[in-house]
Motif scaffolding. Structure first.
Motif, PDB file in Angstrom:
ATOM      1  N   LEU A   7      14.911  38.517  54.821  1.00  0.00           N
ATOM      2  CA  LEU A   7      16.017  37.557  54.846  1.00  0.00           C
ATOM      3  C   LEU A   7      15.858  36.569  53.693  1.00  0.00           C
ATOM      4  O   LEU A   7      14.766  36.028  53.480  1.00  0.00           O
ATOM      5  CB  LEU A   7      16.055  36.792  56.169  1.00  0.00           C
ATOM      6  CG  LEU A   7      16.269  37.610  57.443  1.00  0.00           C
ATOM      7  CD1 LEU A   7      16.349  36.676  58.653  1.00  0.00           C
ATOM      8  CD2 LEU A   7      17.522  38.472  57.361  1.00  0.00           C
ATOM      9  N   ILE A   8      16.954  36.330  52.966  1.00  0.00           N
ATOM     10  CA  ILE A   8      16.925  35.426  51.809  1.00  0.00           C
ATOM     11  C   ILE A   8      18.101  34.450  51.887  1.00  0.00           C
ATOM     12  O   ILE A   8      19.048  34.654  52.642  1.00  0.00           O
ATOM     13  CB  ILE A   8      16.996  36.213  50.479  1.00  0.00           C
ATOM     14  CG1 ILE A   8      18.335  36.978  50.366  1.00  0.00           C
ATOM     15  CG2 ILE A   8      15.822  37.169  50.336  1.00  0.00           C
ATOM     16  CD1 ILE A   8      18.603  37.581  48.993  1.00  0.00           C
ATOM     17  N   SER A   9      18.001  33.395  51.058  1.00  0.00           N
ATOM     18  CA  SER A   9      19.126  32.460  50.920  1.00  0.00           C
ATOM     19  C   SER A   9      19.526  32.255  49.469  1.00  0.00           C
ATOM     20  O   SER A   9      20.579  31.705  49.191  1.00  0.00           O
ATOM     21  CB  SER A   9      18.766  31.088  51.519  1.00  0.00           C
ATOM     22  OG  SER A   9      18.656  31.140  52.915  1.00  0.00           O
ATOM     23  N   GLY A  10      18.662  32.668  48.536  1.00  0.00           N
ATOM     24  CA  GLY A  10      18.911  32.346  47.130  1.00  0.00           C
ATOM     25  C   GLY A  10      18.791  33.536  46.199  1.00  0.00           C
ATOM     26  O   GLY A  10      19.243  34.641  46.489  1.00  0.00           O
ATOM     27  N   GLY A  11      18.095  33.282  45.064  1.00  0.00           N
ATOM     28  CA  GLY A  11      18.019  34.272  43.992  1.00  0.00           C
ATOM     29  C   GLY A  11      17.127  35.460  44.263  1.00  0.00           C
ATOM     30  O   GLY A  11      17.215  36.476  43.575  1.00  0.00           O
ATOM     31  N   GLY A  12      16.225  35.317  45.235  1.00  0.00           N
ATOM     32  CA  GLY A  12      15.444  36.476  45.674  1.00  0.00           C
ATOM     33  C   GLY A  12      14.351  36.928  44.731  1.00  0.00           C
ATOM     34  O   GLY A  12      14.075  38.123  44.637  1.00  0.00           O
ATOM     35  N   SER A  13      13.661  35.987  44.046  1.00  0.00           N
ATOM     36  CA  SER A  13      12.589  36.414  43.137  1.00  0.00           C
ATOM     37  C   SER A  13      11.418  37.028  43.909  1.00  0.00           C
ATOM     38  O   SER A  13      10.816  38.009  43.462  1.00  0.00           O
ATOM     39  CB  SER A  13      12.113  35.246  42.259  1.00  0.00           C
ATOM     40  OG  SER A  13      11.645  34.179  43.055  1.00  0.00           O
ATOM     41  N   ASN A  14      11.094  36.475  45.084  1.00  0.00           N
ATOM     42  CA  ASN A  14      10.047  37.077  45.911  1.00  0.00           C
ATOM     43  C   ASN A  14      10.490  38.444  46.432  1.00  0.00           C
ATOM     44  O   ASN A  14       9.702  39.385  46.511  1.00  0.00           O
ATOM     45  CB  ASN A  14       9.694  36.172  47.101  1.00  0.00           C
ATOM     46  CG  ASN A  14       8.787  35.029  46.713  1.00  0.00           C
ATOM     47  OD1 ASN A  14       8.344  34.923  45.583  1.00  0.00           O
ATOM     48  ND2 ASN A  14       8.523  34.148  47.656  1.00  0.00           N
ATOM     49  N   LEU A  15      11.761  38.542  46.813  1.00  0.00           N
ATOM     50  CA  LEU A  15      12.317  39.822  47.261  1.00  0.00           C
ATOM     51  C   LEU A  15      12.187  40.862  46.162  1.00  0.00           C
ATOM     52  O   LEU A  15      11.795  42.010  46.428  1.00  0.00           O
ATOM     53  CB  LEU A  15      13.787  39.647  47.654  1.00  0.00           C
ATOM     54  CG  LEU A  15      14.584  40.948  47.838  1.00  0.00           C
ATOM     55  CD1 LEU A  15      14.069  41.745  49.032  1.00  0.00           C
ATOM     56  CD2 LEU A  15      16.075  40.657  47.992  1.00  0.00           C
ATOM     57  N   ARG A  16      12.509  40.476  44.926  1.00  0.00           N
ATOM     58  CA  ARG A  16      12.439  41.409  43.806  1.00  0.00           C
ATOM     59  C   ARG A  16      11.023  41.977  43.653  1.00  0.00           C
ATOM     60  O   ARG A  16      10.832  43.192  43.472  1.00  0.00           O
ATOM     61  CB  ARG A  16      12.867  40.705  42.517  1.00  0.00           C
ATOM     62  CG  ARG A  16      12.777  41.579  41.265  1.00  0.00           C
ATOM     63  CD  ARG A  16      13.798  42.670  41.328  1.00  0.00           C
ATOM     64  NE  ARG A  16      13.549  43.735  40.388  1.00  0.00           N
ATOM     65  CZ  ARG A  16      14.500  44.416  39.762  1.00  0.00           C
ATOM     66  NH1 ARG A  16      15.759  44.115  39.971  1.00  0.00           N
ATOM     67  NH2 ARG A  16      14.215  45.389  38.952  1.00  0.00           N
ATOM     68  N   ALA A  17      10.033  41.097  43.746  1.00  0.00           N
ATOM     69  CA  ALA A  17       8.642  41.540  43.627  1.00  0.00           C
ATOM     70  C   ALA A  17       8.281  42.491  44.761  1.00  0.00           C
ATOM     71  O   ALA A  17       7.574  43.488  44.558  1.00  0.00           O
ATOM     72  CB  ALA A  17       7.716  40.327  43.629  1.00  0.00           C
ATOM     73  N   LEU A  18       8.787  42.210  45.948  1.00  0.00           N
ATOM     74  CA  LEU A  18       8.513  43.058  47.109  1.00  0.00           C
ATOM     75  C   LEU A  18       9.203  44.419  46.964  1.00  0.00           C
ATOM     76  O   LEU A  18       8.628  45.457  47.307  1.00  0.00           O
ATOM     77  CB  LEU A  18       8.996  42.347  48.370  1.00  0.00           C
ATOM     78  CG  LEU A  18       8.340  42.693  49.692  1.00  0.00           C
ATOM     79  CD1 LEU A  18       6.828  42.679  49.594  1.00  0.00           C
ATOM     80  CD2 LEU A  18       8.817  41.725  50.773  1.00  0.00           C
ATOM     81  N   LEU A  19      10.409  44.420  46.444  1.00  0.00           N
ATOM     82  CA  LEU A  19      11.126  45.679  46.190  1.00  0.00           C
ATOM     83  C   LEU A  19      10.368  46.534  45.181  1.00  0.00           C
ATOM     84  O   LEU A  19      10.251  47.751  45.338  1.00  0.00           O
ATOM     85  CB  LEU A  19      12.546  45.391  45.678  1.00  0.00           C
ATOM     86  CG  LEU A  19      13.556  44.909  46.718  1.00  0.00           C
ATOM     87  CD1 LEU A  19      14.752  44.248  46.047  1.00  0.00           C
ATOM     88  CD2 LEU A  19      14.023  46.062  47.601  1.00  0.00           C
ATOM     89  N   ASP A  20       9.830  45.886  44.145  1.00  0.00           N
ATOM     90  CA  ASP A  20       9.045  46.613  43.144  1.00  0.00           C
ATOM     91  C   ASP A  20       7.801  47.235  43.785  1.00  0.00           C
ATOM     92  O   ASP A  20       7.460  48.389  43.509  1.00  0.00           O
ATOM     93  CB  ASP A  20       8.641  45.676  41.993  1.00  0.00           C
ATOM     94  CG  ASP A  20       9.815  45.349  41.069  1.00  0.00           C
ATOM     95  OD1 ASP A  20      10.766  46.147  41.006  1.00  0.00           O
ATOM     96  OD2 ASP A  20       9.776  44.282  40.424  1.00  0.00           O
ATOM     97  N   SER A  21       7.122  46.461  44.659  1.00  0.00           N
ATOM     98  CA  SER A  21       5.931  46.983  45.345  1.00  0.00           C
ATOM     99  C   SER A  21       6.292  48.159  46.243  1.00  0.00           C
ATOM    100  O   SER A  21       5.620  49.191  46.251  1.00  0.00           O
ATOM    101  CB  SER A  21       5.278  45.886  46.192  1.00  0.00           C
ATOM    102  OG  SER A  21       4.668  44.920  45.383  1.00  0.00           O
ATOM    103  N   ALA A  22       7.371  47.982  47.022  1.00  0.00           N
ATOM    104  CA  ALA A  22       7.770  49.006  47.992  1.00  0.00           C
ATOM    105  C   ALA A  22       8.275  50.283  47.319  1.00  0.00           C
ATOM    106  O   ALA A  22       8.274  51.353  47.937  1.00  0.00           O
ATOM    107  CB  ALA A  22       8.838  48.444  48.934  1.00  0.00           C
ATOM    108  N   ALA A  23       8.684  50.173  46.063  1.00  0.00           N
ATOM    109  CA  ALA A  23       9.152  51.354  45.334  1.00  0.00           C
ATOM    110  C   ALA A  23       7.996  52.271  44.942  1.00  0.00           C
ATOM    111  O   ALA A  23       8.196  53.442  44.619  1.00  0.00           O
ATOM    112  CB  ALA A  23       9.922  50.927  44.082  1.00  0.00           C
TER     113      ALA A  23
END
Length: 197
Positions: A7-23
């Motif tokens: 769950l996010i509210s903004g630009g999602g820089s932490n999400l981006r890093a997590l997506l890269d890891s999960a890929a």
């Protein structure tokens, strides 16, 4: 394979890093959906990776509880093993926390219990401390008061602004989150035990 809803509210820089890891095929967790409380810029990261997204805006509901019910329903539809609040800037209703915790974690840009709340970086600077940090916690019904899973110190440098300090905290926060998810996925960390202690 650990199933994550983020769950996010903004630009999602932490999400981006997590997506890269999960890929990475060797990473034992997959993000199955990304949700937000508004039309957050970070949703674009999820879409780029082909991850489904949903938005549940509080303005569309008569009460915070009604909003929480809908958000919970949207999350549970994806049957996650873990829900990650990553820059999600709203307190969750008690029933939602009860339904998801302890498999509900949050990152925070301070060394808790120091500087809880929405302005952890600004508050650290205002206090004149020489170090702050980053934390990953289990979410409870307080403001950043849940059991601490992992944390690390980050020095405050002379001349730091809120932006420069936050920019140095973010990579630490991301790595802590990545390691916590890895530990949960591999069984090295039991959230139930942590919540009980």
């Amino acid at each position: 394979m650990l199933r994550l809803v983020v769950l996010i509210s903004g630009g999602g820089s932490n999400l981006r890093a997590l997506l890269d890891s999960a890929a990475d095929a060797g990473f034992p967790a997959r993000i199955v959906a990304v949700g937000a409380d508004r039309d957050a810029g970070g949703l674009a990261h999820a879409e780029e990776f082909g991850i489904p997204t949903f938005v549940v805006a509080p303005s569309g509901f008569p009460t915070r509880e009604a909003w929480g019910e809908e958000l919970l329903e949207q999350i549970q539809r994806w049957q996650p093993d873990l829900v990650v609040l990553s820059g999600f800037m709203r307190l969750l209703p008690e029933r939602m926390v009860a339904a998801l915790s302890p498999a509900l974690i949050n990152t925070h840009p301070a060394y808790l219990p120091e500087f809880p709340g929405a302005h952890g970086v600004r508050d650290a600077l205002a206090a004149g401390v020489v170090e702050t940090g980053a934390s990953v916690i289990v979410v409870d019904n307080g403001v950043d008061t849940g059991p601490i899973i992992a944390q690390q110190r980050v020095p405050v440098l002379p001349g730091d602004t809120e932006a420069t300090l936050h920019d140095r905290i973010k990579p630490v926060e991301r790595e802590l989150l990545r390691q916590v998810i890895l530990d949960i996925a591999t069984g090295r960390l039991e959230l139930k035990e942590l919540a009980r202690s």
